[in-house]
Design a protein around this motif. Sequence first.
Motif, PDB file in Angstrom:
ATOM      1  N   GLY A 173       0.708  -1.178  -0.052  1.00  0.00           N
ATOM      2  CA  GLY A 173       0.126   0.118   0.015  1.00  0.00           C
ATOM      3  C   GLY A 173       0.749   1.176  -0.024  1.00  0.00           C
ATOM      4  O   GLY A 173       0.555   2.370  -0.710  1.00  0.00           O
ATOM      5  N   VAL A 174       1.663   1.405   0.935  1.00  0.00           N
ATOM      6  CA  VAL A 174       2.791   2.515   0.798  1.00  0.00           C
ATOM      7  C   VAL A 174       3.635   2.586  -0.727  1.00  0.00           C
ATOM      8  O   VAL A 174       3.453   3.589  -0.970  1.00  0.00           O
ATOM      9  CB  VAL A 174       3.821   2.184   1.866  1.00  0.00           C
ATOM     10  N   PHE A 175       3.900   1.459  -1.285  1.00  0.00           N
ATOM     11  CA  PHE A 175       4.404   1.586  -2.289  1.00  0.00           C
ATOM     12  C   PHE A 175       3.491   2.189  -3.439  1.00  0.00           C
ATOM     13  O   PHE A 175       3.815   2.942  -4.202  1.00  0.00           O
ATOM     14  CB  PHE A 175       4.823   0.156  -2.992  1.00  0.00           C
ATOM     15  N   GLY A 176       2.222   1.874  -3.378  1.00  0.00           N
ATOM     16  CA  GLY A 176       1.130   2.392  -4.083  1.00  0.00           C
ATOM     17  C   GLY A 176       0.918   4.064  -4.039  1.00  0.00           C
ATOM     18  O   GLY A 176       0.611   4.765  -4.841  1.00  0.00           O
ATOM     19  N   ARG A 177       1.134   4.514  -2.790  1.00  0.00           N
ATOM     20  CA  ARG A 177       0.870   5.741  -2.441  1.00  0.00           C
ATOM     21  C   ARG A 177       2.137   6.646  -3.083  1.00  0.00           C
ATOM     22  O   ARG A 177       2.096   7.576  -3.299  1.00  0.00           O
ATOM     23  CB  ARG A 177       0.602   6.076  -0.981  1.00  0.00           C
ATOM     24  N   LYS A 178       3.317   5.996  -2.646  1.00  0.00           N
ATOM     25  CA  LYS A 178       4.563   6.732  -3.369  1.00  0.00           C
ATOM     26  C   LYS A 178       4.471   6.785  -4.765  1.00  0.00           C
ATOM     27  O   LYS A 178       4.869   7.695  -5.406  1.00  0.00           O
ATOM     28  CB  LYS A 178       5.810   5.943  -3.025  1.00  0.00           C
ATOM     29  N   GLN A 179       3.809   5.797  -5.537  1.00  0.00           N
ATOM     30  CA  GLN A 179       3.799   5.835  -6.771  1.00  0.00           C
ATOM     31  C   GLN A 179       2.640   7.012  -7.084  1.00  0.00           C
ATOM     32  O   GLN A 179       3.051   7.910  -8.290  1.00  0.00           O
ATOM     33  CB  GLN A 179       3.462   4.250  -7.385  1.00  0.00           C
TER      34      GLN A 179
END
Length: 304
Positions: free
Chosen positions: A90-96
């Motif tokens: 999820g954090v990867f998705g938000r950084k993306q």
Amino acid sequence: MVRLEDLQNKSELVHQYYSWLFDNNEITLEKSHDPSLIGAYRDTYIYYPSCMHDLFNTQSLRRLGRINHLGSMFSKYIGAYHTRLSHSIGVFGRKQEEHIYLWQQNPEFIKYIEDNGLKKFLIAEEIKMLYHDVGHLPFSHITEQQIIGQRGIHEEIGKEILLNDDEVSTAVSKLGITHELRTVLEQNILNSNEHDEGNIDVDRMDYLHRDAVHVGGPNFNRYPVYSRKIAKINPDGSYKKSAAGNIVLSDNLGDNSAFIDVYNCSDFSKIEEFLNGRETQYNNKYFHSSTLARDTILGLVLSK
């Protein structure tokens, strides 16, 4: 600006972004379903390029699928069982998303990235956040405090894994970002640290929303999106201000200017709502007396 939450299928926009980032129009995407996005997003998948597949499937990262994100809280809240793995993706998705919004709305940012050959640093930053919790032990912070005696030790362990684990290193090398990953772990490239570990950052954005979905609490669905401007700076590196106290902006990025990240005035209410909701969640859930009592008891058991 197109908000990713509103798209029926956001894969096309994600594909365009990664085509630019990897200089490859033939890039293919894989996806991971995120149930916490239901209700907030029309498309509830997190997409990533297939060339990152190995990094999403290392033993080090997949191990987080067996670690509960909320520690002992599941004994009070029946829905409080979700994993460090789901949070990490999820954090990867938000950084993306953060990078996509900058790419969408900031021509100066795109030019700066291209002119200075910084695309790999954006990739490295996304991988850094995917692995930001990879060093967590079972029961997370309880174990850190009661057994090791150092809260936050998971960050040092995680850094060691990212830099020296053979499987992770091989996957990083295939992407060609070994140098860039080491750099973003040591230096604040493109003011990224403020949005990784700050008052309004991708880590908190994800876990506050994810935890609220599972145990109840304030609504963290939508959060403010910042834009990146160019500001004039003083010789000491501070932002130059006008007589009225306003930061002086510049038309070009040069030796006497730097990027500054700003939010629109219309988003102030969202920022206030987020910070108030964060305080509520900590007081009513994370730092509630019953939560602290359970954590203390579990910590005593683990330390014996």
